[in-house]
Motif scaffolding. Structure first.
Motif, mmCIF file in Angstrom:
data_model
loop_
_atom_site.group_PDB
_atom_site.id
_atom_site.type_symbol
_atom_site.label_atom_id
_atom_site.label_comp_id
_atom_site.label_asym_id
_atom_site.label_seq_id
_atom_site.Cartn_x
_atom_site.Cartn_y
_atom_site.Cartn_z
ATOM 1 N N ALA A 1 0.803 51.843 -13.667
ATOM 2 C CA ALA A 1 1.949 52.515 -13.066
ATOM 3 C C ALA A 1 1.797 52.669 -11.556
ATOM 4 O O ALA A 1 2.694 53.196 -10.890
ATOM 5 C CB ALA A 1 2.138 53.883 -13.711
ATOM 6 N N ASN B 1 -6.027 51.886 -24.345
ATOM 7 C CA ASN B 1 -6.013 52.537 -23.037
ATOM 8 C C ASN B 1 -7.440 52.908 -22.624
ATOM 9 O O ASN B 1 -7.932 53.983 -22.943
ATOM 10 C CB ASN B 1 -5.130 53.787 -23.051
ATOM 11 N N GLU C 1 -5.922 52.834 -17.918
ATOM 12 C CA GLU C 1 -5.080 51.653 -17.731
ATOM 13 C C GLU C 1 -3.615 52.020 -17.503
ATOM 14 O O GLU C 1 -2.923 51.345 -16.741
ATOM 15 C CB GLU C 1 -5.208 50.717 -18.935
ATOM 16 N N THR C 2 -3.162 53.089 -18.114
ATOM 17 C CA THR C 2 -1.776 53.508 -17.933
ATOM 18 C C THR C 2 -1.522 53.935 -16.493
ATOM 19 O O THR C 2 -0.532 53.524 -15.881
ATOM 20 C CB THR C 2 -1.435 54.669 -18.905
#
Length: 111
Positions: free
Chosen positions: A101, A79, A96-97
């Motif tokens: 999303a 991440n 990145e999460t």
């Protein structure tokens, strides 16, 4: 401060014109040896994350011009995290999460 919709870019071309050219310059492993060692193969994703974060931050309407996007020391190979500094004094943190999303940048006043 102007309303977010007043400063959000109207097109990709306008967005790119509101991002400092250095954001699109890819760092090499020799530029960031500690980060490269820590992230391993994930280092190759940094540039993609930097550019996506710059665009997402502009799209938020809370950033007038992206001056800087840098990888965070708290990044992990699974991440990558970056911070985005804007000319209007705002700093945004994305990873990145959040990007995957479709989330929005978390903002704060730049130190």
């Amino acid at each position: 401060m102007p309303a977010p919709e007043a400063i959000a870019p109207k097109s990709q071309a306008e967005a790119r014109s509101r991002i400092a050219p250095g954001v699109f310059s890819k760092d090499s492993r020799s530029d960031l040896p500690g980060t490269a060692a820590k992230l391993g193969d994930a280092f190759d994703r940094i540039q993609q994350v930097r550019e996506a974060a710059a665009h997402r931050t502009l799209d938020s309407g809370r950033c007038d011009y992206v001056d800087l996007v840098e990888v965070s020391d708290t990044s992990k190979s699974d991440n990558i995290k970056v911070f985005v500094d804007c000319r209007n004094g705002q700093r945004f943190y994305l990873d990145e999460t959040i990007l995957a999303a479709g989330g929005i940048a978390i903002g704060a006043t730049r130190p």
